[in-house]
Scaffold this motif. Sequence first.
Motif, PDB file in Angstrom:
ATOM      1  N   THR A   1       0.831  -1.207   0.000  1.00 46.98           N
ATOM      2  CA  THR A   1       0.000   0.000   0.000  1.00 46.98           C
ATOM      3  C   THR A   1       0.862   1.253   0.000  1.00 46.98           C
ATOM      4  O   THR A   1       0.605   2.201  -0.752  1.00 46.98           O
ATOM      5  CB  THR A   1      -0.931   0.003   1.226  1.00 46.98           C
ATOM      6  N   ALA A   2       1.897   1.266   0.831  1.00 41.28           N
ATOM      7  CA  ALA A   2       2.783   2.435   0.877  1.00 41.28           C
ATOM      8  C   ALA A   2       3.479   2.651  -0.464  1.00 41.28           C
ATOM      9  O   ALA A   2       3.678   3.793  -0.895  1.00 41.28           O
ATOM     10  CB  ALA A   2       3.807   2.278   1.997  1.00 41.28           C
ATOM     11  N   ALA A   3       3.846   1.551  -1.137  1.00 40.14           N
ATOM     12  CA  ALA A   3       4.464   1.687  -2.460  1.00 40.14           C
ATOM     13  C   ALA A   3       3.489   2.315  -3.448  1.00 40.14           C
ATOM     14  O   ALA A   3       3.857   3.218  -4.219  1.00 40.14           O
ATOM     15  CB  ALA A   3       4.920   0.313  -2.963  1.00 40.14           C
ATOM     16  N   VAL A   4       2.234   1.857  -3.430  1.00 38.58           N
ATOM     17  CA  VAL A   4       1.221   2.462  -4.297  1.00 38.58           C
ATOM     18  C   VAL A   4       1.025   3.930  -3.934  1.00 38.58           C
ATOM     19  O   VAL A   4       0.872   4.791  -4.815  1.00 38.58           O
ATOM     20  CB  VAL A   4      -0.109   1.692  -4.204  1.00 38.58           C
ATOM     21  N   SER A   5       1.035   4.242  -2.642  1.00 34.37           N
ATOM     22  CA  SER A   5       0.863   5.630  -2.207  1.00 34.37           C
ATOM     23  C   SER A   5       1.955   6.528  -2.784  1.00 34.37           C
ATOM     24  O   SER A   5       1.684   7.637  -3.252  1.00 34.37           O
ATOM     25  CB  SER A   5       0.866   5.716  -0.678  1.00 34.37           C
ATOM     26  N   ALA A   6       3.197   6.055  -2.730  1.00 33.05           N
ATOM     27  CA  ALA A   6       4.302   6.853  -3.268  1.00 33.05           C
ATOM     28  C   ALA A   6       4.138   7.074  -4.765  1.00 33.05           C
ATOM     29  O   ALA A   6       4.305   8.198  -5.273  1.00 33.05           O
ATOM     30  CB  ALA A   6       5.635   6.162  -2.981  1.00 33.05           C
ATOM     31  N   LEU A   7       3.787   6.012  -5.492  1.00 35.80           N
ATOM     32  CA  LEU A   7       3.635   6.138  -6.935  1.00 35.80           C
ATOM     33  C   LEU A   7       2.441   7.016  -7.299  1.00 35.80           C
ATOM     34  O   LEU A   7       2.510   7.827  -8.234  1.00 35.80           O
ATOM     35  CB  LEU A   7       3.490   4.752  -7.555  1.00 35.80           C
ATOM     36  N   ALA A   8       1.340   6.865  -6.562  1.00 30.01           N
ATOM     37  CA  ALA A   8       0.163   7.689  -6.831  1.00 30.01           C
ATOM     38  C   ALA A   8       0.456   9.154  -6.545  1.00 30.01           C
ATOM     39  O   ALA A   8       0.055  10.048  -7.306  1.00 30.01           O
ATOM     40  CB  ALA A   8      -1.017   7.203  -6.002  1.00 30.01           C
ATOM     41  N   ALA A   9       1.146   9.419  -5.442  1.00 33.71           N
ATOM     42  CA  ALA A   9       1.501  10.802  -5.111  1.00 33.71           C
ATOM     43  C   ALA A   9       2.418  11.396  -6.172  1.00 33.71           C
ATOM     44  O   ALA A   9       2.257  12.556  -6.586  1.00 33.71           O
ATOM     45  CB  ALA A   9       2.155  10.862  -3.734  1.00 33.71           C
ATOM     46  N   ALA A  10       3.378  10.606  -6.634  1.00 35.15           N
ATOM     47  CA  ALA A  10       4.280  11.089  -7.681  1.00 35.15           C
ATOM     48  C   ALA A  10       3.541  11.345  -8.984  1.00 35.15           C
ATOM     49  O   ALA A  10       3.948  12.198  -9.787  1.00 35.15           O
ATOM     50  CB  ALA A  10       5.409  10.079  -7.909  1.00 35.15           C
ATOM     51  N   ALA A  11       2.441  10.623  -9.197  1.00 36.01           N
ATOM     52  CA  ALA A  11       1.649  10.808 -10.411  1.00 36.01           C
ATOM     53  C   ALA A  11       0.640  11.938 -10.297  1.00 36.01           C
ATOM     54  O   ALA A  11      -0.103  12.195 -11.247  1.00 36.01           O
ATOM     55  CB  ALA A  11       0.919   9.508 -10.751  1.00 36.01           C
ATOM     56  N   GLY A  12       0.590  12.603  -9.134  1.00 32.89           N
ATOM     57  CA  GLY A  12      -0.253  13.777  -8.989  1.00 32.89           C
ATOM     58  C   GLY A  12      -1.487  13.604  -8.146  1.00 32.89           C
ATOM     59  O   GLY A  12      -2.347  14.509  -8.110  1.00 32.89           O
ATOM     60  N   ALA A  13      -1.630  12.479  -7.426  1.00 31.75           N
ATOM     61  CA  ALA A  13      -2.798  12.305  -6.559  1.00 31.75           C
ATOM     62  C   ALA A  13      -2.828  13.390  -5.491  1.00 31.75           C
ATOM     63  O   ALA A  13      -1.797  13.763  -4.931  1.00 31.75           O
ATOM     64  CB  ALA A  13      -2.780  10.928  -5.910  1.00 31.75           C
ATOM     65  N   TRP A  14      -4.018  13.863  -5.194  1.00 29.29           N
ATOM     66  CA  TRP A  14      -4.208  14.868  -4.137  1.00 29.29           C
ATOM     67  C   TRP A  14      -4.194  14.225  -2.766  1.00 29.29           C
ATOM     68  O   TRP A  14      -3.736  14.819  -1.785  1.00 29.29           O
ATOM     69  CB  TRP A  14      -5.542  15.591  -4.375  1.00 29.29           C
ATOM     70  N   CYS A  15      -4.693  13.003  -2.656  1.00 30.70           N
ATOM     71  CA  CYS A  15      -4.819  12.337  -1.364  1.00 30.70           C
ATOM     72  C   CYS A  15      -4.779  10.836  -1.562  1.00 30.70           C
ATOM     73  O   CYS A  15      -5.231  10.324  -2.601  1.00 30.70           O
ATOM     74  CB  CYS A  15      -6.138  12.750  -0.699  1.00 30.70           C
ATOM     75  N   VAL A  16      -4.254  10.121  -0.579  1.00 27.53           N
ATOM     76  CA  VAL A  16      -4.297   8.667  -0.563  1.00 27.53           C
ATOM     77  C   VAL A  16      -4.982   8.228   0.729  1.00 27.53           C
ATOM     78  O   VAL A  16      -4.742   8.778   1.795  1.00 27.53           O
ATOM     79  CB  VAL A  16      -2.894   8.045  -0.686  1.00 27.53           C
ATOM     80  N   ARG A  17      -5.852   7.240   0.608  1.00 29.97           N
ATOM     81  CA  ARG A  17      -6.658   6.763   1.737  1.00 29.97           C
ATOM     82  C   ARG A  17      -6.096   5.421   2.197  1.00 29.97           C
ATOM     83  O   ARG A  17      -6.033   4.477   1.423  1.00 29.97           O
ATOM     84  CB  ARG A  17      -8.116   6.621   1.300  1.00 29.97           C
ATOM     85  N   VAL A  18      -5.705   5.338   3.489  1.00 28.30           N
ATOM     86  CA  VAL A  18      -4.975   4.164   3.961  1.00 28.30           C
ATOM     87  C   VAL A  18      -5.427   3.740   5.354  1.00 28.30           C
ATOM     88  O   VAL A  18      -5.965   4.535   6.130  1.00 28.30           O
ATOM     89  CB  VAL A  18      -3.455   4.430   3.984  1.00 28.30           C
ATOM     90  N   HIS A  19      -5.175   2.474   5.664  1.00 26.09           N
ATOM     91  CA  HIS A  19      -5.495   1.939   6.983  1.00 26.09           C
ATOM     92  C   HIS A  19      -4.338   2.104   7.959  1.00 26.09           C
ATOM     93  O   HIS A  19      -4.557   2.151   9.169  1.00 26.09           O
ATOM     94  CB  HIS A  19      -5.847   0.452   6.872  1.00 26.09           C
ATOM     95  N   GLU A  20      -3.126   2.145   7.447  1.00 23.04           N
ATOM     96  CA  GLU A  20      -1.935   2.321   8.281  1.00 23.04           C
ATOM     97  C   GLU A  20      -1.216   3.561   7.771  1.00 23.04           C
ATOM     98  O   GLU A  20      -0.874   3.636   6.592  1.00 23.04           O
ATOM     99  CB  GLU A  20      -1.036   1.084   8.179  1.00 23.04           C
ATOM    100  N   ALA A  21      -0.999   4.540   8.651  1.00 21.51           N
ATOM    101  CA  ALA A  21      -0.577   5.862   8.183  1.00 21.51           C
ATOM    102  C   ALA A  21       0.921   6.069   8.126  1.00 21.51           C
ATOM    103  O   ALA A  21       1.408   6.828   7.294  1.00 21.51           O
ATOM    104  CB  ALA A  21      -1.204   6.946   9.066  1.00 21.51           C
ATOM    105  N   ARG A  22       1.664   5.444   9.000  1.00 19.41           N
ATOM    106  CA  ARG A  22       3.081   5.819   9.133  1.00 19.41           C
ATOM    107  C   ARG A  22       3.860   5.591   7.845  1.00 19.41           C
ATOM    108  O   ARG A  22       4.586   6.475   7.375  1.00 19.41           O
ATOM    109  CB  ARG A  22       3.720   5.040  10.282  1.00 19.41           C
TER     110      ARG A  22
END
Length: 294
Positions: free
Chosen positions: A250-271
């Motif tokens: 999930t964190a890997a997807v979060s990094a890639l999504a953020a790099a692709a311009g996502a405004w927000c990522v929704r996750v169960h574990e935040a750190r």
Amino acid sequence: MRPPSPLPPALAAAGRAGRALVMGVVNVTPDSFSDGGRWFAPDAAVAHGLALLADGADLLDVGGESTRPGAARVPVAEELDRVLPVVRELASRGAAVSVDTTRAEVAEAAVAAGAVVVNDVSGGLADPEIRGVVARTGVVYVAMHWRGHADVMDSLAQYDDVVADVRRELAERVAELRAAGVADHQVVLDPGLGFAKPGSANWPLLARLPELVADGFPVLVGASRKRFLGHLLADDDGAPAPPEQRDAATAAVSALAAAAGAWCVRVHEARGTADAVRVAARWRAAAPSGEDIR
């Protein structure tokens, strides 16, 4: 792309700084796929929300109805009883709170209790009256791509080109919101990973996320602990990884999504994701002007 408003100043500032926001999930349900009802009691849900904030979440998404595949609906009164005490308490503690609901009545009550975002997985299709609530209250509204409730969504996963189809159907949701008086600056779009999407259909939506970002609205990505990640991480016998073992992916997807311009990522574990989006922001900032880092 401009950040939606109105948002608490700290959230708006994070968006303007180029960092994706982190939305922490607070499931006030007994049957969540990700935690099995661990945070169902209000006190436990509030404590979990505060822990997510301490781990780097920017806002908290409080939901009282499971949307896992096959889940049955709960009565509206029960959903209200589940979410309102948690929304009210977290907001009183200074948290920026989102309510995860498809119902106008729940959305309106949650906003009155302090929620600043309505996260509607149905994009207004389950209860069209929710559009009027959003227009009247002026809150941020997340419109997710959706084709049907949890008990039928797996039967609705037919696409010609999943990215083109999702973009077209989200454009229809935007037109409906505008007709109801919702301003563009309130709207966030979500491609709806896992909702009426077979596992293979989720990857093109992630890989081609810049196409959705290019439509001009902030984009929220909710990949956390989803089935397609479990299948990716399956063991040698083909058994999917259980939800709690999907956080690194999930964190890997979060990094890639953020790099692709996502405004927000929704996750169960935040750190892990809080670190990931900061890495992505620094990566984007260091890229030569005009260079596509994706």
